[in-house]
Scaffold this motif. Sequence first.
Motif, PDB file in Angstrom:
ATOM      1  N   GLU A 128       0.812  -1.215   0.000  1.00 27.80           N
ATOM      2  CA  GLU A 128       0.000   0.000   0.000  1.00 27.80           C
ATOM      3  C   GLU A 128       0.845   1.264   0.000  1.00 27.80           C
ATOM      4  N   GLY A 129       2.060   1.169   0.519  1.00 33.42           N
ATOM      5  CA  GLY A 129       2.914   2.348   0.617  1.00 33.42           C
ATOM      6  C   GLY A 129       3.720   2.651  -0.630  1.00 33.42           C
ATOM      7  N   GLY A 130       3.697   1.767  -1.618  1.00 34.11           N
ATOM      8  CA  GLY A 130       4.438   2.016  -2.846  1.00 34.11           C
ATOM      9  C   GLY A 130       5.930   1.720  -2.747  1.00 34.11           C
ATOM     10  N   TRP A 131       6.311   0.782  -1.882  1.00 34.45           N
ATOM     11  CA  TRP A 131       7.718   0.469  -1.647  1.00 34.45           C
ATOM     12  C   TRP A 131       8.300  -0.526  -2.644  1.00 34.45           C
ATOM     13  N   ILE A 132       7.452  -1.179  -3.444  1.00 34.24           N
ATOM     14  CA  ILE A 132       7.935  -2.216  -4.358  1.00 34.24           C
ATOM     15  C   ILE A 132       7.693  -1.764  -5.795  1.00 34.24           C
ATOM     16  N   ALA A 133       8.724  -1.886  -6.640  1.00 37.98           N
ATOM     17  CA  ALA A 133       8.594  -1.532  -8.056  1.00 37.98           C
ATOM     18  C   ALA A 133       7.478  -2.371  -8.686  1.00 37.98           C
ATOM     19  N   ALA A 134       6.921  -1.875  -9.769  1.00 39.27           N
ATOM     20  CA  ALA A 134       5.766  -2.510 -10.423  1.00 39.27           C
ATOM     21  C   ALA A 134       5.944  -4.007 -10.639  1.00 39.27           C
ATOM     22  N   HIS A 135       7.093  -4.423 -11.073  1.00 39.18           N
ATOM     23  CA  HIS A 135       7.345  -5.854 -11.290  1.00 39.18           C
ATOM     24  C   HIS A 135       8.506  -6.322 -10.413  1.00 39.18           C
ATOM     25  N   GLY A 136       8.519  -5.816  -9.170  1.00 41.62           N
ATOM     26  CA  GLY A 136       9.592  -6.124  -8.238  1.00 41.62           C
ATOM     27  C   GLY A 136       9.516  -7.546  -7.707  1.00 41.62           C
ATOM     28  N   TRP A 137      10.555  -7.896  -6.976  1.00 44.95           N
ATOM     29  CA  TRP A 137      10.699  -9.229  -6.371  1.00 44.95           C
ATOM     30  C   TRP A 137      10.655  -9.077  -4.863  1.00 44.95           C
ATOM     31  N   ILE A 138      10.031 -10.048  -4.186  1.00 43.88           N
ATOM     32  CA  ILE A 138       9.938 -10.038  -2.731  1.00 43.88           C
ATOM     33  C   ILE A 138      10.345 -11.418  -2.232  1.00 43.88           C
ATOM     34  N   TYR A 139      11.354 -11.451  -1.359  1.00 49.88           N
ATOM     35  CA  TYR A 139      11.772 -12.698  -0.720  1.00 49.88           C
ATOM     36  C   TYR A 139      11.175 -12.713   0.673  1.00 49.88           C
ATOM     37  N   VAL A 140      10.501 -13.814   1.035  1.00 51.16           N
ATOM     38  CA  VAL A 140       9.880 -13.950   2.348  1.00 51.16           C
ATOM     39  C   VAL A 140      10.386 -15.233   3.003  1.00 51.16           C
ATOM     40  N   GLU A 141      10.894 -15.080   4.230  1.00 47.84           N
ATOM     41  CA  GLU A 141      11.330 -16.228   5.026  1.00 47.84           C
ATOM     42  C   GLU A 141      10.463 -16.281   6.269  1.00 47.84           C
TER      43      GLU A 141
ATOM     44  N   VAL B  82       3.814 -16.382  -6.481  1.00 48.98           N
ATOM     45  CA  VAL B  82       4.932 -17.262  -6.129  1.00 48.98           C
ATOM     46  C   VAL B  82       5.743 -17.565  -7.382  1.00 48.98           C
ATOM     47  N   HIS B  83       7.042 -17.273  -7.295  1.00 50.49           N
ATOM     48  CA  HIS B  83       7.966 -17.592  -8.389  1.00 50.49           C
ATOM     49  C   HIS B  83       8.682 -18.907  -8.087  1.00 50.49           C
ATOM     50  N   ARG B  84       9.230 -19.016  -6.893  1.00 49.07           N
ATOM     51  CA  ARG B  84       9.904 -20.240  -6.442  1.00 49.07           C
ATOM     52  C   ARG B  84       9.769 -20.315  -4.927  1.00 49.07           C
ATOM     53  N   GLN B  85       9.852 -21.540  -4.409  1.00 46.46           N
ATOM     54  CA  GLN B  85       9.800 -21.699  -2.957  1.00 46.46           C
ATOM     55  C   GLN B  85      10.539 -22.952  -2.536  1.00 46.46           C
ATOM     56  N   GLY B  86      10.887 -23.002  -1.268  1.00 45.13           N
ATOM     57  CA  GLY B  86      11.594 -24.159  -0.734  1.00 45.13           C
ATOM     58  C   GLY B  86      11.472 -24.205   0.774  1.00 45.13           C
TER      59      GLY B  86
ATOM     60  N   VAL C  59      12.085 -23.924   8.357  1.00 46.40           N
ATOM     61  CA  VAL C  59      11.975 -22.632   7.676  1.00 46.40           C
ATOM     62  C   VAL C  59      11.433 -22.811   6.261  1.00 46.40           C
ATOM     63  N   SER C  60      10.513 -21.935   5.897  1.00 46.99           N
ATOM     64  CA  SER C  60       9.986 -21.873   4.539  1.00 46.99           C
ATOM     65  C   SER C  60      10.511 -20.598   3.912  1.00 46.99           C
ATOM     66  N   TYR C  61      10.917 -20.675   2.655  1.00 44.90           N
ATOM     67  CA  TYR C  61      11.375 -19.471   1.968  1.00 44.90           C
ATOM     68  C   TYR C  61      10.747 -19.432   0.582  1.00 44.90           C
ATOM     69  N   THR C  62      10.291 -18.231   0.218  1.00 47.31           N
ATOM     70  CA  THR C  62       9.545 -18.056  -1.028  1.00 47.31           C
ATOM     71  C   THR C  62       9.986 -16.770  -1.707  1.00 47.31           C
ATOM     72  N   LEU C  63      10.153 -16.851  -3.024  1.00 50.01           N
ATOM     73  CA  LEU C  63      10.433 -15.676  -3.833  1.00 50.01           C
ATOM     74  C   LEU C  63       9.168 -15.357  -4.620  1.00 50.01           C
ATOM     75  N   TYR C  64       8.665 -14.144  -4.423  1.00 49.81           N
ATOM     76  CA  TYR C  64       7.447 -13.686  -5.091  1.00 49.81           C
ATOM     77  C   TYR C  64       7.817 -12.668  -6.169  1.00 49.81           C
ATOM     78  N   ARG C  65       6.987 -12.591  -7.193  1.00 47.26           N
ATOM     79  CA  ARG C  65       7.087 -11.556  -8.217  1.00 47.26           C
ATOM     80  C   ARG C  65       5.836 -10.704  -8.095  1.00 47.26           C
ATOM     81  N   ARG C  66       6.028  -9.423  -7.917  1.00 42.06           N
ATOM     82  CA  ARG C  66       4.894  -8.518  -7.787  1.00 42.06           C
ATOM     83  C   ARG C  66       4.367  -8.158  -9.173  1.00 42.06           C
ATOM     84  N   THR C  67       3.060  -8.175  -9.300  1.00 42.16           N
ATOM     85  CA  THR C  67       2.427  -7.665 -10.506  1.00 42.16           C
ATOM     86  C   THR C  67       1.600  -6.467 -10.067  1.00 42.16           C
TER      87      THR C  67
END
Length: 189
Positions: free
Chosen positions: A138-151, A166-170, A175-183
């Motif tokens: 909501e704050g506009g911190w991620i570029a339009a097609h940015g990447w977000i890593y969540v652990e 979800v782009h990739r996860q493991g 621990v779960s780790y996921t790489l997201y692609r923002r649209t």
Amino acid sequence: MSASGRVRIIGGTLRNSRLDVPDLPGLRPTADRVRETLFNWLQPVVGGARCLDLYAGTGALGIEALSRGAAGVTFVEREPRLASALKANLARLKVAGEVIGDDASRWLRGSARPFDLVLLDPPFSLDAWVETARQLEEGGWIAAHGWIYVEAPRSAVLALPSNWLVHRQGHAGEVSYTLYRRTPADPLS
């Protein structure tokens, strides 16, 4: 500062560099093999990226990004001893990074600038994923097609923004780790 010397950079120009890390309760650096996997996934996009390492802790994720060609990293860490150690490590390694000694949630209420890659690995005891993700989106911190890593803990069920795909996860242990692609969000939804 009691330095453990346990955390090392996995790849790039700083490969095998060791980070001096204060011995603090609850500090949980991202495991070497998880960082290696993450940055193998990010290899095509990390070069030249503007990165945000929220809840930076040791700074290992952000320094790994710098080592692999990121244009810059902003580290946000509220614990003064960790922020100080992070500044010292950056100086010793002769790499530039912006270290902000503040609470991530409070800092995200400030003026936004979009980042290409956001590294979101808060202390598990904070349970801050959902609220932080909302603030980022909501704050506009991620570029339009940015990447977000969540652990997060492997058992966690996170209600993250629907436009984070979800782009990739493991998993590694608990621990779960996921790489997201923002649209970009659908304005009609």
